[in-house]
Design an enzyme around this catalytic site. Structure first.
Site, PDB file in Angstrom:
ATOM      1  N   SER A  87       0.198  -7.037  -9.259  1.00  0.00           N
ATOM      2  CA  SER A  87       1.159  -6.135  -8.633  1.00  0.00           C
ATOM      3  C   SER A  87       0.609  -5.604  -7.306  1.00  0.00           C
ATOM      4  O   SER A  87       0.300  -6.395  -6.415  1.00  0.00           O
ATOM      5  CB  SER A  87       1.506  -5.005  -9.611  1.00  0.00           C
ATOM      6  OG  SER A  87       2.676  -4.324  -9.211  1.00  0.00           O
ATOM      7  N   ASP A 178      -1.503  13.079  -5.169  1.00  0.00           N
ATOM      8  CA  ASP A 178      -0.967  13.525  -3.877  1.00  0.00           C
ATOM      9  C   ASP A 178      -1.062  12.407  -2.851  1.00  0.00           C
ATOM     10  O   ASP A 178      -0.106  12.144  -2.111  1.00  0.00           O
ATOM     11  CB  ASP A 178      -1.742  14.748  -3.369  1.00  0.00           C
ATOM     12  CG  ASP A 178      -1.505  15.994  -4.205  1.00  0.00           C
ATOM     13  OD1 ASP A 178      -0.515  16.019  -4.961  1.00  0.00           O
ATOM     14  OD2 ASP A 178      -2.318  16.938  -4.097  1.00  0.00           O
ATOM     15  N   HIS A 237       6.581  -7.609 -16.302  1.00  0.00           N
ATOM     16  CA  HIS A 237       5.702  -7.351 -15.164  1.00  0.00           C
ATOM     17  C   HIS A 237       4.233  -7.234 -15.582  1.00  0.00           C
ATOM     18  O   HIS A 237       3.350  -7.675 -14.860  1.00  0.00           O
ATOM     19  CB  HIS A 237       6.162  -6.078 -14.453  1.00  0.00           C
ATOM     20  CG  HIS A 237       5.412  -5.792 -13.197  1.00  0.00           C
ATOM     21  ND1 HIS A 237       5.265  -6.717 -12.180  1.00  0.00           N
ATOM     22  CD2 HIS A 237       4.757  -4.669 -12.776  1.00  0.00           C
ATOM     23  CE1 HIS A 237       4.556  -6.180 -11.193  1.00  0.00           C
ATOM     24  NE2 HIS A 237       4.227  -4.947 -11.535  1.00  0.00           N
TER      25      HIS A 237
END
Length: 260
Positions: A87, A178, A237
């Site tokens: 991925s 973040d 996936h």
């Protein structure tokens, strides 16, 4: 500025295999596969920046993440390696291969195409933020917090691999959340680099996944002209977790076919 990536190195002889996880994953996800591969070769499993036990840093572009990986290869004195990425990690290794092809013995790309994708992780980020706020004491509480936004138990179990016991007790995320959210637009972009990578390449895709449709193959072959594309039936996936034996066999057969 590059980040000193955390890694797990089995040691061993021959050309190493470097394994790179996907978004919100970590090197630990590959433990069972590494155990098999290390019987035949040296394996290095890495935590990308803002993941696992690697440092947190601003910037999630593929050029930055490929530079991190190249710096790790330099630090470990690895001249050339087989690179396997799943991925997001697949885009990282494609980026490195396009930028420094002389460092890549072969490329294995798991269920990703070298293209941009639409945003699709809003529920996952909401679940992780819910987990942060909830400060769970145990994994049962953590799963309940994740379940408020993510229905699929398999996805919740995957996200929970990012939990660790904090110094003050309770579970906390070992993610630079973040920084990942701030860099999410870059994560969805195509890999870095200009030229195609013309080395030996295996692309494995899940038969039940939408990440590498047939419509993506022409562009894939422009960037990876020597790619062999194989589809693992009954896999989505996370094909390496859903069909581990078939995934192992495909990787082993590919690596065995190469002249070391």
């Amino acid at each position: 500025m590059t980040v000193h990536l955390n890694y797990q190195d089995t040691g061993g002889e021959g050309t190493p295999l470097i394994v790179v996880h996907g978004l919100l994953g970590n090197a630990d996800n590959w433990r069972s596969h590494v155990k098999q591969w290390q019987q035949a070769r040296r394996v290095v499993a890495v935590d990308l920046r803002n993941h696992g036990r690697s440092p947190h840093a601003e910037g999630m572009s593929y050029r930055e993440m490929a530079d991190d990986l190249l710096a790790l290869m330099d630090r470990l004195r690895i001249d050339r390696a087989h690179l396997l990425g799943h991925s997001m990690g697949g885009k990282v290794v494609i980026s490195l291969a396009r930028q420094a092809p002389e460092r890549v013995a072969s490329l294995i790309v798991a269920d990703i195409a070298p293209q941009a994708y639409g945003h699709g992780h809003d529920a996952v980020f909401a679940a992780l933020r819910n987990l942060e706020r909830g400060k769970p004491e145990n994994r049962r509480e953590a799963d309940a917090l994740l379940a408020e936004h993510v229905q699929e138990r398999a996805v919740r179990l995957f996200l929970a691999t990012n939990l660790e016991r904090g110094e003050e007790g309770g579970l906390q995320l070992r993610l630079g959340l973040d920084q990942i959210e701030a860099g999410y637009t870059d994560i969805m972009q195509a890999p870095a680099g200009e030229a195609p990578f013309e080395g030996a390449t295996l692309v494995l895709r899940g038969g039940q996944s939408h990440y590498v449709p047939d419509s993506a193959l022409p562009r894939l072959r422009e960037i990876l002209p020597n790619a062999r594309v194989e589809t693992l039936d009954n896999a989505g996936h996370w094909l390496h977790a859903e069909q581990p034996e078939a995934f192992q066999n495909a990787v082993n057969e590919f690596l065995s076919s190469l002249a070391e």
